[in-house]
Scaffold this active site. Sequence first.
Site, PDB file in Angstrom:
ATOM      1  N   ASN A   1       0.808  -1.235   0.000  1.00 30.86           N
ATOM      2  CA  ASN A   1       0.000   0.000   0.000  1.00 30.86           C
ATOM      3  C   ASN A   1       0.835   1.276   0.000  1.00 30.86           C
ATOM      4  O   ASN A   1       0.353   2.329  -0.416  1.00 30.86           O
ATOM      5  CB  ASN A   1      -1.002  -0.014   1.161  1.00 30.86           C
TER       6      ASN A   1
ATOM      7  N   GLU B   1       4.624  -3.833  12.168  1.00 30.03           N
ATOM      8  CA  GLU B   1       3.539  -2.849  12.039  1.00 30.03           C
ATOM      9  C   GLU B   1       2.407  -3.553  11.328  1.00 30.03           C
ATOM     10  O   GLU B   1       2.584  -4.049  10.207  1.00 30.03           O
ATOM     11  CB  GLU B   1       3.989  -1.630  11.235  1.00 30.03           C
TER      12      GLU B   1
ATOM     13  N   CYS C   1      -3.106   1.442   6.846  1.00 29.16           N
ATOM     14  CA  CYS C   1      -3.345   0.862   8.173  1.00 29.16           C
ATOM     15  C   CYS C   1      -3.765   1.949   9.145  1.00 29.16           C
ATOM     16  O   CYS C   1      -4.278   1.660  10.213  1.00 29.16           O
ATOM     17  CB  CYS C   1      -2.113   0.115   8.666  1.00 29.16           C
TER      18      CYS C   1
ATOM     19  N   GLU D   1       9.081   2.758  14.656  1.00 30.05           N
ATOM     20  CA  GLU D   1       9.752   3.076  13.397  1.00 30.05           C
ATOM     21  C   GLU D   1       9.893   4.592  13.259  1.00 30.05           C
ATOM     22  O   GLU D   1       9.198   5.350  13.903  1.00 30.05           O
ATOM     23  CB  GLU D   1       8.903   2.587  12.218  1.00 30.05           C
TER      24      GLU D   1
END
Length: 480
Positions: free
Chosen positions: A152, A249, A283, A461
């Site tokens: 994505n 993630e 997400c 991250e």
Amino acid sequence: MTDTLELRHWIDGEKVDAERPSEGLNPSDTREIVARRPEGGEAEVNAAVAAAKAAFPAWAGASPEVRSDVLDRAGTLLMERREAIGTLLSREEGKTLAEGIGETVRAGRILKYFAGEALRLHGQNLASVRPGVEVQTRREAVGVFGLITPWNFPIAIPAWKAAPALAFGNTVVLKPAGPTPATAEALVAVLHEAGLPKGVLNMVVGRGNVGQALVDHPDVDGLSFTGSQGVGAGVAAGAAARQARVQLEMGGKNPLIVLDDADLDRAVAIALDGSFFATGQRCTASSRLIVQDGIHDRFVAALAERLRGLKVGPALDPATNIGPAVSEAQMETSYRYIEIARGEGGRVVAGGDRPQLETPGWYVQPTLIAETAAGMRINSEEVFGPVASTIRVKSYEEALEIANGVEFGLSAGIVTGSLKHARDFQRRAKAGMTMVNLPTAGVDYHVPFGGTKKSSYGPREQGFAAVEFFTWTKTAYTAL
Ligand code: UN1
């Protein structure tokens, strides 16, 4: 726009030819083959990991200026080529050209940010409790990282994992998502053009077995994964079994609360962006709109009106607001959840039907489902498409309880004019990121990113937090 790319693996600085059994179609027009793709396996992963391992000592030992310069030059190249790479991204993934170009620039900025970080290896000076003794902490490169990235954000996420890995002296084997290896290859190519030594960054194209081979490989010291919760749990289990570091993630079911005192236009614009832009395939997308009674009907009517005005179409058509889903399976998932929500008693107030377009593609009309309840499947499971539901609530407290009542906790937003509620929400939302009067999606590239509960696992991250995962701490004692 009909060129078909012939993809190869990238191992030890060379493009490695292979059979190409798989075809990547353009989601906007499935008559077009964007790329023919190899399907790597254990042999390619072994070769890539061996190359990364061999390249590690020299890369970790190089002056940080060497690493900084490569990242900086590659960042410049990405930004200069934003049109061409953004077009490839949009052809391969389906997000609009504006979104594809925006993401390419974002990847460039990420590389430039970490060009700076390469020169800032963090460490501390501490006083020992023993006289005459000094203690320092040093950050050292870890070794070989396996990066498993989603489709994505096919260039930004490979960049935001690879850039810190490389900046701090590690070497990398990248496994890009099945649907989007051509865009990932553009990043790998640009980094090599910018002077990356051979073997420092390798890419193996393929399916889940490539990821699994990385997870199981004894010479892969760390794994960073973005994708679904189920796959992530397997990555973590495999990594833990052999004591590799791991960072995950995963999904979200992100709430956006709209309180009675919100500015209506602002609330609608925030929901529109957070729930539907990038075809809802983030997400961080706001998939649960939790709306207070007093503004509820006006909000639902205004948002439905805006949705009806959006143009669903081919990614490269300048008139398009919402591109297609990345794949047929992803498109069908959206339609399946729309039916599930209808079956649960939800009322479709915008979208819901399959749009009829001239070009054959995987299109989904942005869909809003009203009058849903917190416990329904549509409000518990991630759809990953342009589908959002509304939940009517009486009070802020009820909204907060529903917002926190799912197994995910990535991003959570509130639209309100009340400082009291905004600050309370920031304290009590069980999410890694809270957004006041902002969409839940669309994050900065230089600050920590990550969630709670089933959304994330391991160190954060991005930004200054990335040093935690991509280096290890050595505690160094000296008696003078
Ligand atoms: C964003 O919302 O800007 O896969 C980034 C994802 C996230 C990134 C979202 N890891 O959607």
